[in-house]
Design an enzyme around this catalytic site. Structure first.
Site, PDB file in Angstrom:
ATOM      1  N   HIS A   1       9.350  -3.251   3.636  1.00  9.65           N
ATOM      2  CA  HIS A   1       9.060  -3.553   2.229  1.00  9.65           C
ATOM      3  C   HIS A   1       9.935  -3.793   1.368  1.00  9.65           C
ATOM      4  O   HIS A   1      10.295  -4.486   0.442  1.00  9.65           O
ATOM      5  CB  HIS A   1       8.119  -2.156   1.659  1.00  9.65           C
ATOM      6  CG  HIS A   1       6.923  -1.982   2.342  1.00  9.65           C
ATOM      7  ND1 HIS A   1       6.845  -0.853   3.098  1.00  9.65           N
ATOM      8  CD2 HIS A   1       5.682  -2.459   2.111  1.00  9.65           C
ATOM      9  CE1 HIS A   1       5.652  -0.787   3.539  1.00  9.65           C
ATOM     10  NE2 HIS A   1       4.859  -1.838   3.080  1.00  9.65           N
TER      11      HIS A   1
ATOM     12  N   ARG B   1       2.544   2.591   9.803  1.00  4.07           N
ATOM     13  CA  ARG B   1       1.954   3.404  10.473  1.00  4.07           C
ATOM     14  C   ARG B   1       2.839   3.932  11.586  1.00  4.07           C
ATOM     15  O   ARG B   1       2.518   4.985  12.517  1.00  4.07           O
ATOM     16  CB  ARG B   1       0.755   2.496  11.159  1.00  4.07           C
ATOM     17  CG  ARG B   1      -0.394   2.328  10.356  1.00  4.07           C
ATOM     18  CD  ARG B   1      -1.474   1.783  10.847  1.00  4.07           C
ATOM     19  NE  ARG B   1      -2.587   1.598   9.926  1.00  4.07           N
ATOM     20  CZ  ARG B   1      -2.928   0.732   9.335  1.00  4.07           C
ATOM     21  NH1 ARG B   1      -2.396  -0.520   9.362  1.00  4.07           N
ATOM     22  NH2 ARG B   1      -4.020   0.701   8.405  1.00  4.07           N
TER      23      ARG B   1
ATOM     24  N   MET C   1       1.103  -1.190  -0.096  1.00  3.96           N
ATOM     25  CA  MET C   1      -0.075  -0.131   0.011  1.00  3.96           C
ATOM     26  C   MET C   1       0.905   1.187  -0.106  1.00  3.96           C
ATOM     27  O   MET C   1       0.465   2.318   0.250  1.00  3.96           O
ATOM     28  CB  MET C   1      -0.954  -0.018   1.106  1.00  3.96           C
ATOM     29  CG  MET C   1      -2.005  -1.333   1.192  1.00  3.96           C
ATOM     30  SD  MET C   1      -3.486  -1.096   1.903  1.00  3.96           S
ATOM     31  CE  MET C   1      -2.888  -0.775   3.704  1.00  3.96           C
TER      32      MET C   1
HETATM   33  O1  PAF Z   1      -0.154  -5.823   3.880  1.00  6.39           O
HETATM   34  C1  PAF Z   1      -0.511  -4.856   2.837  1.00  6.39           C
HETATM   35  O2  PAF Z   1       0.230  -3.801   2.579  1.00  6.39           O
HETATM   36  C2  PAF Z   1      -1.884  -5.046   2.349  1.00  6.39           C
HETATM   37  O3  PAF Z   1      -2.798  -5.652   3.275  1.00  6.39           O
HETATM   38  C3  PAF Z   1      -1.867  -5.748   0.987  1.00  6.39           C
HETATM   39  C4  PAF Z   1      -1.360  -7.282   1.045  1.00  6.39           C
HETATM   40  C5  PAF Z   1      -0.778  -4.953   0.121  1.00  6.39           C
HETATM   41  C6  PAF Z   1      -3.430  -5.765   0.355  1.00  6.39           C
HETATM   42  O4  PAF Z   1      -3.636  -4.407   0.215  1.00  6.39           O
END
Ligand code: PAF
Length: 278
Positions: A37, A187, A30
């Protein structure tokens, strides 16, 4: 890096990679990308040479009163990070590209989707599974990489993949933590300095639970005592589940478990977990 918005452009980029005989590794996100990430993207790169990342803030997984509107959006900053990591395709669909005017739940998470995070965030996991299935349908990856911090999400996606996407290998990458032990999360940017230092106590509480894991009850008690003592925080839950079924375990359990917690620090809801073997 190619940035695409529409599904047709995405398909064209992926078809071209397949024609070159490449396998596809996919990291759905997201956005508001942090080192957690980036570790997923490095894992994707280890698995294959064609990496697709999506950035899509999925309205369907946010409940009423949650942070959909204020969720951090920083696409240009994110693009630079992805470019540096050599990502091949960045997919940034609009809500209409994903839902085609019909934002309805098409995947149901069932009973495990209603406990723990699902009890606090009604419908959240239905929204997650729905968007992940739509993204899987669009990308058709060989591998999809998710972070272990969202353990319940990972479990439910694995279940869905087993049933509906047997050709996609779900890869789980370990939690990335700050030096303080705080698990990285998009967050965390909401935390004030004071709240941030309170939040670092969450992982310490889980470690204390693990150290006391002579029995399920003792582990929970050790962690809970510490979690309840965190200043400016409200404990959502502390629970131990069987790692293979996600069902809560009782005293006397033997096997691999996950201790999971959610803590609201200030107004920010944070989750974390730790593996424990009994
Ligand atoms: O973990 C996340 O960032 C979200 O839940 C995902 C897997 C991208 C789905 O919107």
């Amino acid at each position: 890096m190619q940035r695409v918005t529409g599904v047709n452009d995405l398909t064209a980029a992926i078809d071209a990679a397949r024609e070159r005989g490449l396998e596809i590794a996919f990291v759905p996100t997201m956005g508001a990308l942090h080192d957690g990430h980036l570790s997923l993207i490095r894992e994707a790169r280890r698995l294959t040479s064609f990496v697709v990342v999506s950035i899509f803030v999925n309205p369907l997984q946010f409940g009423v009163g949650e942070d959909l509107d204020k969720y951090p959006r920083q696409i240009e900053e994110d693009s630079v990070k992805l470019e540096e990591l050599g990502v091949d395709v960045l997919f940034t669909p609009t809500v209409n590209d994903v839902y085609k005017g019909n934002m309805e739940v098409t995947k149901h998470a069932g009973h495990i989707g209603e406990i723990l995070e699902g009890a606090a965030r009604r419908g959240h996991f239905d929204g997650v599974l729905t968007v992940v299935s739509k993204l899987f349908d669009a990308v058709k990856p060989n591998y999809a990489i998710f972070g272990a911090k969202d353990a319940q999400q990972v479990f439910l996606i694995q279940q869905m993949a087993k049933a509906d996407y047997p050709n996609i290998q779900i890869v789980v990458a370990p939690i990335v933590r700050e030096e303080s032990g705080l698990a990285l999360s998009s967050r965390n940017v909401y935390l004030s300095t004071e709240e941030h230092s309170a939040a670092t106590l969450i992982s310490q509480a889980l470690l204390a639970g693990k150290a006391a894991a002579v029995s399920v009850d003792q582990a929970i008690q050790a962690a809970e005592t510490r979690l309840l003592a965190i200043p400016k925080a409200k404990l959502g839950y502390i629970s131990l589940v069987n790692k293979n079924t996600f069902e809560p375990v009782l005293d006397g359990f033997k096997g691999q478990a996950l201790m999971l917690t959610a803590v609201v620090v200030g107004t920010t809801r944070l989750i974390d977990n730790i593996d424990i073997t009994f």
